[in-house]
Design a protein around this motif. Structure first.
Motif, PDB file in Angstrom:
ATOM      1  N   UNK A  15       0.795  -1.221   0.000  1.00  0.00           N
ATOM      2  CA  UNK A  15       0.000   0.000   0.000  1.00  0.00           C
ATOM      3  C   UNK A  15       0.826   1.269   0.000  1.00  0.00           C
ATOM      4  N   UNK A  16       2.161   1.140  -0.135  1.00  0.00           N
ATOM      5  CA  UNK A  16       3.031   2.311  -0.140  1.00  0.00           C
ATOM      6  C   UNK A  16       3.759   2.448  -1.468  1.00  0.00           C
ATOM      7  N   UNK A  17       4.316   3.628  -1.690  1.00  0.00           N
ATOM      8  CA  UNK A  17       5.159   3.875  -2.859  1.00  0.00           C
ATOM      9  C   UNK A  17       6.405   4.625  -2.415  1.00  0.00           C
ATOM     10  N   UNK A  18       7.480   4.425  -3.164  1.00  0.00           N
ATOM     11  CA  UNK A  18       8.756   5.095  -2.911  1.00  0.00           C
ATOM     12  C   UNK A  18       9.344   5.497  -4.256  1.00  0.00           C
ATOM     13  N   UNK A  19      10.128   6.555  -4.256  1.00  0.00           N
ATOM     14  CA  UNK A  19      10.768   7.034  -5.470  1.00  0.00           C
ATOM     15  C   UNK A  19      12.272   6.824  -5.369  1.00  0.00           C
ATOM     16  N   UNK A  20      12.886   6.419  -6.488  1.00  0.00           N
ATOM     17  CA  UNK A  20      14.325   6.174  -6.539  1.00  0.00           C
ATOM     18  C   UNK A  20      14.894   6.695  -7.848  1.00  0.00           C
ATOM     19  N   UNK A  21      16.125   7.142  -7.822  1.00  0.00           N
ATOM     20  CA  UNK A  21      16.870   7.464  -9.029  1.00  0.00           C
ATOM     21  C   UNK A  21      17.616   6.195  -9.431  1.00  0.00           C
ATOM     22  N   UNK A  22      17.340   5.705 -10.640  1.00  0.00           N
ATOM     23  CA  UNK A  22      17.983   4.496 -11.129  1.00  0.00           C
ATOM     24  C   UNK A  22      18.532   4.778 -12.523  1.00  0.00           C
ATOM     25  N   UNK A  23      19.843   4.729 -12.650  1.00  0.00           N
ATOM     26  CA  UNK A  23      20.499   4.983 -13.932  1.00  0.00           C
ATOM     27  C   UNK A  23      20.026   6.291 -14.574  1.00  0.00           C
ATOM     28  N   UNK A  24      19.888   7.331 -13.754  1.00  0.00           N
ATOM     29  CA  UNK A  24      19.497   8.640 -14.254  1.00  0.00           C
ATOM     30  C   UNK A  24      18.014   8.822 -14.498  1.00  0.00           C
ATOM     31  N   UNK A  25      17.219   7.844 -14.095  1.00  0.00           N
ATOM     32  CA  UNK A  25      15.761   7.938 -14.291  1.00  0.00           C
ATOM     33  C   UNK A  25      15.042   7.936 -12.950  1.00  0.00           C
ATOM     34  N   UNK A  26      13.948   8.694 -12.912  1.00  0.00           N
ATOM     35  CA  UNK A  26      13.073   8.690 -11.741  1.00  0.00           C
ATOM     36  C   UNK A  26      12.170   7.459 -11.843  1.00  0.00           C
ATOM     37  N   UNK A  27      12.270   6.568 -10.849  1.00  0.00           N
ATOM     38  CA  UNK A  27      11.492   5.325 -10.854  1.00  0.00           C
ATOM     39  C   UNK A  27      10.605   5.306  -9.619  1.00  0.00           C
ATOM     40  N   UNK A  28       9.335   4.996  -9.822  1.00  0.00           N
ATOM     41  CA  UNK A  28       8.373   4.879  -8.736  1.00  0.00           C
ATOM     42  C   UNK A  28       8.134   3.405  -8.464  1.00  0.00           C
ATOM     43  N   UNK A  33      -1.789  -3.770  -3.254  1.00  0.00           N
ATOM     44  CA  UNK A  33      -2.551  -4.621  -2.344  1.00  0.00           C
ATOM     45  C   UNK A  33      -2.240  -6.060  -2.719  1.00  0.00           C
ATOM     46  N   UNK A  34      -1.824  -6.868  -1.771  1.00  0.00           N
ATOM     47  CA  UNK A  34      -1.412  -8.232  -2.045  1.00  0.00           C
ATOM     48  C   UNK A  34       0.096  -8.403  -1.992  1.00  0.00           C
ATOM     49  N   UNK A  35       0.842  -7.285  -1.991  1.00  0.00           N
ATOM     50  CA  UNK A  35       2.275  -7.338  -1.789  1.00  0.00           C
ATOM     51  C   UNK A  35       3.152  -7.386  -3.026  1.00  0.00           C
ATOM     52  N   UNK A  36       2.572  -7.304  -4.226  1.00  0.00           N
ATOM     53  CA  UNK A  36       3.387  -7.339  -5.444  1.00  0.00           C
ATOM     54  C   UNK A  36       4.061  -5.980  -5.661  1.00  0.00           C
ATOM     55  N   UNK A  37       5.372  -5.999  -5.891  1.00  0.00           N
ATOM     56  CA  UNK A  37       6.135  -4.778  -6.141  1.00  0.00           C
ATOM     57  C   UNK A  37       6.239  -4.553  -7.639  1.00  0.00           C
ATOM     58  N   UNK A  38       5.881  -3.344  -8.061  1.00  0.00           N
ATOM     59  CA  UNK A  38       5.940  -2.943  -9.465  1.00  0.00           C
ATOM     60  C   UNK A  38       6.778  -1.670  -9.550  1.00  0.00           C
ATOM     61  N   UNK A  57      -3.329   4.342  -3.371  1.00  0.00           N
ATOM     62  CA  UNK A  57      -4.271   3.679  -2.468  1.00  0.00           C
ATOM     63  C   UNK A  57      -4.130   2.157  -2.485  1.00  0.00           C
ATOM     64  N   UNK A  58      -3.025   1.660  -3.039  1.00  0.00           N
ATOM     65  CA  UNK A  58      -2.816   0.215  -3.121  1.00  0.00           C
ATOM     66  C   UNK A  58      -3.268  -0.374  -4.445  1.00  0.00           C
TER      67      UNK A  58
END
Length: 111
Positions: A15-28, A33-38, A57-58
């Motif tokens: 139910x949460x999201x985080x932002x990361x810089x990966x190889x010069x790109x903004x990745x969310x 809901x259910x635990x799958x990470x995308x 909202x999940x």
């Protein structure tokens, strides 16, 4: 494919999201809901607004600027339906979350 470690599984709870810089790109990263990470492009294709500033909202990601909504399972636009977020391949290796940004280009310039 060239996967890069971005975090560990415990960094993104269901139910949460985080932002990361990966190889010069903004990745969310979202944990649906259910635990799958995308992983999706972290910038809204409408007017280049960071999606981390919006809501999740999940099940859907909502951009704060104009309330565009995206399905958190596929990246497909909900409102409007003629847009999409680029999705990056995700691999889970033990507790590590790895993303491959080399084969996917972010989608922009939607009006």
């Amino acid at each position: 494919m060239a996967f890069t470690k971005v975090c560990v599984v415990d960094d993104v709870w269901e139910g949460e999201m985080q932002s990361f810089q990966v190889n010069g790109r903004e990745v969310l990263l979202v944990c649906n809901d259910g635990g799958e990470i995308k992983a999706f492009q972290g910038i809204c294709p409408h007017q280049d607004i960071p999606l981390i500033d919006g809501k999740f909202d999940g099940k859907k990601i909502i951009c704060k600027a104009h309330l565009w909504q995206f399905d958190a399972g596929t990246g497909k636009g909900i409102n409007p339906s003629n847009c999409k977020l680029a999705e990056y391949p995700v691999q889970i290796d033990g507790d590590d979350v790895l993303i491959d940004t080399t084969s996917v280009e972010p989608l922009f310039a939607q009006a």
